[in-house]
Design an enzyme around this catalytic site. Structure first.
Site, PDB file in Angstrom:
ATOM      1  N   GLY A  17       0.842  -1.203   0.000  1.00 49.32           N
ATOM      2  CA  GLY A  17       0.000   0.000   0.000  1.00 49.32           C
ATOM      3  C   GLY A  17       0.862   1.232   0.000  1.00 49.32           C
ATOM      4  O   GLY A  17       0.977   1.924  -0.986  1.00 49.32           O
ATOM      5  N   THR A  18       1.484   1.503   1.069  1.00 49.44           N
ATOM      6  CA  THR A  18       2.707   2.311   1.158  1.00 49.44           C
ATOM      7  C   THR A  18       2.708   3.802   1.194  1.00 49.44           C
ATOM      8  O   THR A  18       1.895   4.487   0.590  1.00 49.44           O
ATOM      9  CB  THR A  18       3.643   1.977  -0.034  1.00 49.44           C
ATOM     10  OG1 THR A  18       3.880   0.604  -0.030  1.00 49.44           O
ATOM     11  CG2 THR A  18       4.949   2.712   0.053  1.00 49.44           C
ATOM     12  N   THR A  19       3.730   4.287   1.912  1.00 48.84           N
ATOM     13  CA  THR A  19       4.188   5.658   1.713  1.00 48.84           C
ATOM     14  C   THR A  19       5.694   5.591   1.568  1.00 48.84           C
ATOM     15  O   THR A  19       6.373   5.005   2.408  1.00 48.84           O
ATOM     16  CB  THR A  19       3.863   6.514   2.938  1.00 48.84           C
ATOM     17  OG1 THR A  19       2.508   6.326   3.289  1.00 48.84           O
ATOM     18  CG2 THR A  19       4.124   7.969   2.650  1.00 48.84           C
TER      19      THR A  19
END
Lengths: 216, 234
Positions: A17-19
């Site tokens: 998903g991530t940042t």
């Protein structure tokens, strides 16, 4: 009971998903990422390090489909090793970014991953490259992943030219913490890598050590 | 609902251009207030703000829209989503609240206005696309901000943002808002947040409209494009 397929996450694609974020300072770069990998609503890995080495002084940050991103990073790692033996010296960051871009562009219909490439080389110092969708652009800083939507305003407001290494590290941690608070697909711990001429330093910031904000 | 154009010629092979090219996409797209809206409570009142862009597809139908709509003397709403839906709901609530206030013979509560919005938005949730911030001042609880997002939930928050541009400023809002800000600080925060969102969101832009609501009344102002706070990136 008949035709039971099991829990949803066994059939959902695994995504980071991530940042992710990378920022350059005079003499190096700082990269940061969260650590959550999700398959649908399930978190399948809460401590994944999305900052992947491409060479001694060049790292990339992974986002999007976990399989696609990891595979691109491994292929480019191999290609860079061969290239650096051929030229007899450490590769340039731009070369690494170009290799990533070539894969991302050629297979853009099949792949869904975005890698930010950042590192230090002798020729141009610290550099950050974005390779979204197969473009290649050098930027003072780059953000990516699903959590990045929530922090565009923050980075636009807070970024200043000429920040020191410590200021960049603080900037990265703050940015990750804000995004992890708002994005359901980002979370866990924060990984940070600082690259300069002399060293590549990896650091983990655990959940309770992350900055907190007014509503926590 | 696509614009229907009758063509006399059968479509044999490729045509260089068709009649449909003459009619731009946006004539058949719904009018939406793409938007960034924001509301902040301070001790003694609220500050509300919005951008001014209304789009039909890629065409900007109105570049100076006023999305801050008065519902009563000291109660406003900030509208995002479908322009038609939000205008209709606001009109209904304005009527209902006005009637209620006459019955009570005193100024209505902000919470009442918010509940009226919620009642309409929840009952007709399948048909509507409306994200609304209700903000105002009343004697009982002072400045209040209530959020009624798509789906018809109701929650009070000290600071709230809405609309398509709001995703970009959650991080900025979380890091810059603290309880106990003054009115001026709230105005600066709102103007800065809206400018940042307008830079990043294609459906938000134009000018920044601000309003302060307190016991003393409503004060409106406009910040034009060239006067917006500037941030340096790249």
């Amino acid at each position: 009971m008949l035709g039971e397929t099991g829990p949803e996450w066994t059939t959902e694609e695994v995504k980071t998903g991530t940042t992710i974020i990378a920022i350059e300072f005079a003499g190096g770069v700082v990269l940061g990422s969260d650590s959550r990998v999700s398959a649908g609503e399930s978190v399948v890995n809460r401590v994944m390090n999305k900052l992947s080495p491409l060479h001694d002084r060049i790292y990339c940050a992974l986002s999007g489909s976990a399989a696609d991103a990891q595979t691109i990073a491994e292929i480019v790692n191999y290609q860079l090793d061969v290239h650096s033996i051929e030229i007899g010296e450490d590769p340039q960051v731009r070369s690494a970014a170009t290799l990533v871009r070539n894969i991302s562009y050629k297979y853009k219909e099949e792949l869904s991953a975005h890698l930010i490439v950042a590192g230090w080389d002798r020729r141009d110092g610290g550099q950050v490259f974005a390779t979204l969708n197969g473009l290649l652009t050098r930027q003072p800083f780059a953000i990516g992943g699903s959590g990045s939507s929530y922090i565009y305003g923050f980075v636009d407001a807070e970024y200043r030219k000429g920040m020191t290494k410590e200021e960049c590290q603080q900037f990265v941690v703050n940015t990750l913490a804000l995004a992890m608070n708002r994005d359901g697909s980002s979370g866990g711990v924060a990984y940070m890598v600082t690259i300069d001429e002399h060293s590549t330093e990896e650091k983990v910031i655990l959940g309770n050590d992350l900055p907190t904000f007014f509503d926590q | 609902m696509a614009a229907a154009v009758a063509t006399m010629m059968p479509n044999l092979g490729q045509q260089i251009s068709s009649k449909n090219d003459m009619i731009p996409d946006w004539t058949s797209q719904e009018v939406s207030t793409g938007t960034t809206i924001m509301a902040v409570e301070y001790d003694g009142g609220v500050v509300i703000g919005a951008d001014s862009r209304t789009t039909t597809g890629a065409y900007i139908a109105n570049r100076v829209t006023d999305k801050l709509t008065p519902i009563h003397d000291r109660i406003f709403c900030c509208r995002s989503g479908s322009a038609a839906d939000t205008q209709a709901i606001a009109d209904v609530v304005t009527y209902q609240l006005g009637f209620h206030s006459i019955e009570l013979d005193e100024p209505p509560l902000v919470e009442t206005a918010a509940n009226l919005f919620r009642a309409s938005c929840y009952r007709y949730r399948e048909e509507l696309t409306a994200g609304i911030l209700v903000a105002g001042w009343d004697r009982r609880k002072g400045g209040q901000v209530y959020c009624v997002p798509i789906g018809g939930m109701l929650v009070r928050q000290p600071v709230s943002v809405g609309g398509s541009g709001s995703t970009y400023i959650y991080g900025f809002m979380d890091s810059n808002y603290k309880p106990g800000l003054t009115k001026e600080q709230c105005l600066e925060l709102t103007a800065a947040a809206l400018s940042l969102a307008m830079e990043r969101d294609g459906s938000s832009g134009g000018v920044v409209r601000l309003a302060t609501i307190s016991e003393d009344g409503v004060e409106r102002r406009v910040i034009l494009g060239n006067q917006l706070p500037k941030f340096s990136t790249h």
